[in-house]
Design a protein around this motif. Structure first.
Motif, PDB file in Angstrom:
ATOM      1  N   ASN A   1      36.121  41.787  53.168  1.00 53.57           N
ATOM      2  CA  ASN A   1      34.893  42.370  52.611  1.00 53.57           C
ATOM      3  C   ASN A   1      34.042  41.341  51.875  1.00 53.57           C
ATOM      4  OD1 ASN A   1      33.231  44.672  52.466  1.00 53.57           O
ATOM      5  ND2 ASN A   1      33.905  45.133  50.374  1.00 53.57           N
ATOM      6  N   ILE A   2      34.115  40.100  52.339  1.00 52.50           N
ATOM      7  CA  ILE A   2      33.246  39.036  51.833  1.00 52.50           C
ATOM      8  C   ILE A   2      32.219  38.734  52.911  1.00 52.50           C
ATOM      9  CG2 ILE A   2      33.123  36.618  51.103  1.00 52.50           C
ATOM     10  CD1 ILE A   2      35.989  36.944  50.067  1.00 52.50           C
TER      11      ILE A   2
ATOM     12  N   ARG B   1      28.211  36.564  37.166  1.00 50.44           N
ATOM     13  CA  ARG B   1      28.579  37.262  38.401  1.00 50.44           C
ATOM     14  C   ARG B   1      29.227  36.300  39.388  1.00 50.44           C
ATOM     15  NH1 ARG B   1      26.207  40.137  42.076  1.00 50.44           N
ATOM     16  NH2 ARG B   1      24.286  38.909  42.211  1.00 50.44           N
TER      17      ARG B   1
ATOM     18  N   PHE C   1      32.929  36.180  41.268  1.00 52.34           N
ATOM     19  CA  PHE C   1      33.068  35.972  42.717  1.00 52.34           C
ATOM     20  C   PHE C   1      34.009  34.805  42.999  1.00 52.34           C
ATOM     21  CE2 PHE C   1      31.311  33.959  46.659  1.00 52.34           C
ATOM     22  CZ  PHE C   1      31.689  34.952  47.550  1.00 52.34           C
TER      23      PHE C   1
ATOM     24  N   GLN D   1      37.414  35.988  42.520  1.00 49.25           N
ATOM     25  CA  GLN D   1      37.830  36.826  43.649  1.00 49.25           C
ATOM     26  C   GLN D   1      38.301  35.952  44.812  1.00 49.25           C
ATOM     27  OE1 GLN D   1      34.638  38.952  45.563  1.00 49.25           O
ATOM     28  NE2 GLN D   1      36.016  40.364  46.616  1.00 49.25           N
TER      29      GLN D   1
ATOM     30  N   ASP E   1      21.056  42.705  48.943  1.00 53.93           N
ATOM     31  CA  ASP E   1      21.705  43.777  48.179  1.00 53.93           C
ATOM     32  C   ASP E   1      22.406  43.255  46.926  1.00 53.93           C
ATOM     33  OD1 ASP E   1      23.961  42.521  49.146  1.00 53.93           O
ATOM     34  OD2 ASP E   1      24.641  44.195  50.392  1.00 53.93           O
TER      35      ASP E   1
ATOM     36  N   ARG F   1      24.874  41.042  46.718  1.00 55.36           N
ATOM     37  CA  ARG F   1      26.205  40.485  46.923  1.00 55.36           C
ATOM     38  C   ARG F   1      26.106  38.991  47.239  1.00 55.36           C
ATOM     39  NH1 ARG F   1      29.163  43.418  51.563  1.00 55.36           N
ATOM     40  NH2 ARG F   1      27.078  43.296  52.489  1.00 55.36           N
TER      41      ARG F   1
END
Length: 222
Positions: free
Chosen positions: A69-70, A117, A121, A124, A145, A147
């Protein structure tokens, strides 16, 4: 991996816009279809590119990231042009701007929030086992969006388990090679980076990252 001859390649590049090239030829082109074509040239007779072509690594890593989901480019095909010692990957590019370009347009307050943010990331990626050797702010996109997505993926390993401490430090070192990136991440917004990293990895890992930052900055001053 699809084999092309030189005529096939020339036809594919008809009407393309060159994005990047060097003394050997085209490296990245935007095709008339809107897809991108990234070409890798094998420069030595004996090379790891023979059994592990960079184009295949790019494609495999893109698919792996998407399963995690990256956001990553969507692969259309991989190809080989034996007569020119080329392998390549055709893909649909991610929309958005590089973080380096995006952050240049922000004031310090807004950039600080974005660095936090990004710190999350980065955490993650490290917890998912993504070791991106080419990690710098020119290879991270901010999408419409909001991301983050990754590009230029051939120099990446995905282990499926959290990265060892030395790999996290080496990853940080890669980013600090670029003066503007380093200034944002270690001078102006250092605490924001570490705060974001702690949100995803925990305070202990963030403290270790802070120690690595101090060591790397100390080494750079000599």
């Amino acid at each position: 991996m699809k084999n092309l001859n030189e005529d096939n390649l020339d036809a594919l590049l008809q009407g393309a816009r060159v994005i990047e090239e060097d003394g050997y030829g085209i490296k990245v082109a935007c095709l008339a279809s809107g897809d991108y074509l990234k070409l890798y040239r094998r420069k030595r007779l004996l090379s790891s590119a023979l059994w592990s072509p960079p184009a295949r690594r790019f494609a495999d890593n893109a698919e792996h990231l998407r399963r995690l989901n990256i956001p990553a480019p969507t692969i259309v095909e991989t190809l080989r042009v034996p007569s020119r010692k080329l392998n390549g990957v055709r893909y649909q590019p991610l929309p958005g701007d590089t973080l380096r370009s995006h952050w240049q347009a922000l004031d310090d307050e807004r950039r600080a929030a974005e660095v936090e943010r990004f710190g999350a990331f980065l955490g993650q990626l490290h917890e998912l086992g993504v070791y991106f050797r080419s990690l710098h702010l020119g290879n991270v996109l901010i999408l419409p969006d909001g991301r983050f997505g990754l590009i230029d993926l051939s120099d990446m390993q995905i282990s499926g388990r959290p990265l060892a401490r030395w790999k996290r430090e080496r990853n940080l070192q890669h980013m600090l090679r670029y003066a503007e990136d380093s200034h944002w991440l270690t001078v102006l917004h250092r605490q924001n980076l570490l705060s974001g990293y702690a949100q995803y990895c925990g305070r202990v890992s963030a403290d270790r990252l802070a120690q690595a930052l101090r060591r790397l900055q100390g080494a750079g001053e000599h």
